[in-house]
Design an enzyme around this catalytic site. Structure first.
Site, short mmCIF file in Angstrom:
data_model
loop_
_atom_site.label_atom_id
_atom_site.label_comp_id
_atom_site.label_asym_id
_atom_site.label_seq_id
_atom_site.Cartn_x
_atom_site.Cartn_y
_atom_site.Cartn_z
N ARG A 114 0.83 -1.23 0.00
CA ARG A 114 0.00 0.00 0.00
C ARG A 114 0.85 1.27 0.00
O ARG A 114 0.42 2.32 0.46
CB ARG A 114 -0.95 0.02 1.19
CG ARG A 114 -1.90 -1.16 1.17
CD ARG A 114 -3.07 -0.97 2.10
NE ARG A 114 -3.92 -2.14 2.07
CZ ARG A 114 -3.74 -3.24 2.80
NH1 ARG A 114 -2.73 -3.30 3.65
NH2 ARG A 114 -4.54 -4.27 2.69
N LYS A 136 3.27 11.77 -10.55
CA LYS A 136 2.37 11.02 -11.43
C LYS A 136 3.04 9.71 -11.79
O LYS A 136 4.17 9.71 -12.29
CB LYS A 136 2.08 11.81 -12.71
CG LYS A 136 0.99 12.83 -12.55
CD LYS A 136 0.59 13.35 -13.92
CE LYS A 136 -0.45 14.44 -13.80
NZ LYS A 136 -0.75 15.04 -15.11
N GLU A 178 10.33 19.69 -24.29
CA GLU A 178 9.76 20.11 -22.99
C GLU A 178 10.50 21.33 -22.45
O GLU A 178 9.89 22.19 -21.81
CB GLU A 178 9.81 18.96 -21.98
CG GLU A 178 8.84 17.83 -22.25
CD GLU A 178 7.36 18.19 -21.97
OE1 GLU A 178 7.08 19.14 -21.21
OE2 GLU A 178 6.49 17.52 -22.56
N LYS A 225 8.51 23.31 -12.75
CA LYS A 225 7.64 22.15 -12.52
C LYS A 225 7.33 22.02 -11.03
O LYS A 225 6.18 21.76 -10.64
CB LYS A 225 8.31 20.87 -13.05
CG LYS A 225 7.55 19.62 -12.71
CD LYS A 225 6.76 19.04 -13.85
CE LYS A 225 5.74 18.01 -13.36
NZ LYS A 225 5.55 16.89 -14.22
N GLU A 235 -3.82 18.07 -9.78
CA GLU A 235 -4.36 18.56 -11.05
C GLU A 235 -5.85 18.86 -10.94
O GLU A 235 -6.67 18.40 -11.73
CB GLU A 235 -4.11 17.51 -12.15
CG GLU A 235 -4.06 18.10 -13.54
CD GLU A 235 -3.53 17.12 -14.57
OE1 GLU A 235 -3.77 15.92 -14.46
OE2 GLU A 235 -2.87 17.60 -15.50
N ARG A 240 -1.97 23.00 -12.64
CA ARG A 240 -1.09 21.94 -13.15
C ARG A 240 -1.35 21.66 -14.63
O ARG A 240 -0.45 21.28 -15.38
CB ARG A 240 -1.24 20.66 -12.31
CG ARG A 240 -0.24 19.59 -12.70
CD ARG A 240 -0.02 18.58 -11.60
NE ARG A 240 0.91 17.56 -12.04
CZ ARG A 240 1.51 16.68 -11.23
NH1 ARG A 240 1.28 16.73 -9.94
NH2 ARG A 240 2.34 15.78 -11.71
N ASN A 244 0.48 21.41 -19.73
CA ASN A 244 0.13 20.82 -21.02
C ASN A 244 0.17 21.82 -22.16
O ASN A 244 -0.37 21.56 -23.24
CB ASN A 244 -1.25 20.16 -20.93
CG ASN A 244 -1.21 18.90 -20.11
OD1 ASN A 244 -0.21 18.17 -20.16
ND2 ASN A 244 -2.23 18.65 -19.34
N HIS A 247 0.52 20.59 -25.66
CA HIS A 247 0.31 19.14 -25.64
C HIS A 247 -1.00 18.69 -26.30
O HIS A 247 -1.15 17.51 -26.61
CB HIS A 247 0.34 18.61 -24.21
CG HIS A 247 1.75 18.49 -23.67
ND1 HIS A 247 2.62 19.56 -23.64
CD2 HIS A 247 2.43 17.45 -23.15
CE1 HIS A 247 3.77 19.16 -23.11
NE2 HIS A 247 3.68 17.89 -22.82
N HIS A 251 -0.44 15.47 -28.49
CA HIS A 251 -1.00 14.14 -28.26
C HIS A 251 -1.68 13.62 -29.52
O HIS A 251 -1.55 12.45 -29.88
CB HIS A 251 -1.99 14.16 -27.09
CG HIS A 251 -1.31 14.32 -25.75
ND1 HIS A 251 -1.93 14.94 -24.68
CD2 HIS A 251 -0.08 13.96 -25.32
CE1 HIS A 251 -1.09 14.94 -23.66
NE2 HIS A 251 0.03 14.36 -24.02
N HIS A 263 7.88 12.46 -28.47
CA HIS A 263 7.02 13.34 -27.68
C HIS A 263 7.49 14.80 -27.82
O HIS A 263 6.69 15.71 -28.06
CB HIS A 263 7.03 12.89 -26.22
CG HIS A 263 6.20 13.75 -25.33
ND1 HIS A 263 4.83 13.81 -25.42
CD2 HIS A 263 6.56 14.61 -24.33
CE1 HIS A 263 4.37 14.66 -24.53
NE2 HIS A 263 5.39 15.15 -23.85
N1 GLY Z 1 3.45 15.91 -17.11
C1 GLY Z 1 2.44 16.73 -16.61
C2 GLY Z 1 2.28 16.69 -15.13
O1 GLY Z 1 3.14 16.18 -14.44
O2 GLY Z 1 1.30 17.16 -14.63
#
Ligand code: GLY
Length: 366
Positions: A114, A136, A178, A225, A235, A240, A244, A247, A251, A263
């Site tokens: 967990r 993430k 990026e 970041k 998010e 956050r 994007n 993006h 995408h 990417h």
């Molecule tokens: N790659 C976008 C984020 O981490 O929210």
């Protein structure tokens, strides 16, 4: 060495610089047992440098190289490996590699017992400035990318910029997509990071992977970041989502070209498109539209869709409407006079102008 704090509860540090791998041992010094998850080629190069600093018993578990290994099967294999070596809840996993390793090992750490601690040790530019920071984690299903995942913040991130020297050139350039995004994210407001200027005056050094400049560039991107993640860790508020920028089209292009564009290449084209779309919506002047083209171009990134006759604006719009982050309509992150904002369903004329700016003149409007 630069240390950037991600101001969450608990906070954690991103350590950036040449030779940073030697810092990993210090960051896990209080742990009883350590497992390093990596891939064969990366472990051959860097695992010993990481292990040299770790006092606790430690093991290396290898996973496959390639997006197809970002799977629940790999997560099960890793978790069974953790169990075999006796990893317990208070121990730590080190994810040593690019985004595939970080996402998969990060998710395995999120669910094993967990949740066990993870240190992200990214070895690609893309992972250093994006995936490794912010918690993430996810793996793919046959039905789609990143469909099974969790937010699981690392206890530390260590970005050793020496590892960038050996990156294959297309992979390095993909990371620059990026970097261009971060440079343009704040450019419209006041450019507090100075990245646009650094990229303008230091283009050759960036392309030559000058270690001193790279340390600075990665640290500035990581700093942006970190701030965005701290403002909106899950998010939820839209802050956050500004990560994007570029993006939405990127995408769609990645899907339309079945990943023949990296990417970062897709993001570069997406940035040009976002700048032009913002111009077409009269949110920004031509100076900004031009800069959204000039920054990626100066880094040798594509600024128009290669093989543009293979796609239509209509087919890309359809893919963009299906983007998992879109809420039914078309959603873009666009610059404006007050900075970046989410814009829904821009006018057709602005979309047409944006498509033309990246070389797509065949409407195919539906
Ligand atoms: N790659 C976008 C984020 O981490 O929210």
């Amino acid at each position: 060495m630069t240390t950037i704090r991600v101001a969450l509860d608990p906070p954690y540090d991103v350590v950036v610089g040449p030779g940073a791998l030697a810092e990993v041992g210090r960051l896990v010094a209080d742990r009883r047992r350590v497992v390093i998850v990596s891939q064969a080629a990366i472990a051959d190069r860097y695992a010993e440098a990481v292990r040299a600093g770790i006092a606790a018993p430690n093991d290396v578990l290898l996973m496959g190289d390639g997006e197809q290994f970002k799977s629940l099967t790999t997560v099960e294999e890793l978790c069974r490996g953790f169990a075999r070596v006796g990893l317990l809840r208070g121990d730590v996993v080190i994810a040593l590699g690019g985004g595939v390793v970080g996402d998969t090992a990060g998710f395995a750490a999120a669910v094993y017992h967990r949740g066990v601690a993870v240190v992200q040790v990214p070895t690609t530019l893309l992972a250093m400035v994006d995936a490794a920071i912010g918690g993430k984690t996810a793996v793919n299903l046959p039905e789609g990318k990143n469909l099974v995942g969790a937010f699981h913040q690392p206890i530390a991130v260590v970005a050793d910029t020496d590892t960038l020297a050996s990156l294959e050139s297309r992979e390095y350039r993909s990371g620059l997509g990026e970097v261009a995004k971060y440079a343009l994210m704040y450019d419209v407001v006041a450019d507090p990071t100075g990245l646009v200027d650094i990229l303008r005056t230091g283009t050759t050094a960036v392309l030559d992977r000058d270690p001193a400049l790279l340390g600075d560039v990665v640290a500035r991107c990581a700093g942006i970041k970190a701030d965005v993640v701290a403002a909106d860790p899950y998010e939820r508020t839209g802050v956050r989502a500004t990560l994007n920028l570029g993006h939405t089209l990127a995408h769609a292009l990645e899907i339309a070209f079945e990943h023949r564009l990296t990417h970062g290449e897709a993001v570069a084209i997406g940035l040009v498109y976002a700048g032009a779309l913002a111009g077409g919506c009269e949110r920004v002047g031509m100076d900004v539209v031009d800069r959204f083209q000039a920054v990626p171009a100066s880094l040798g990134l594509p600024v128009a869709v290669p093989d543009a006759e293979a796609v239509t604006a209509g087919s890309l719009l359809e893919l963009m409407r299906r983007d998992k982050k879109a809420s039914g309509g078309l959603t873009f992150v666009l610059p404006g006079r007050d900075g970046l904002e989410l814009v829904e369903d821009p006018p057709t004329a602005a979309l047409r102008y944006a498509f033309e700016s990246v070389g797509i003149t065949d409407g195919g409007w539906t």
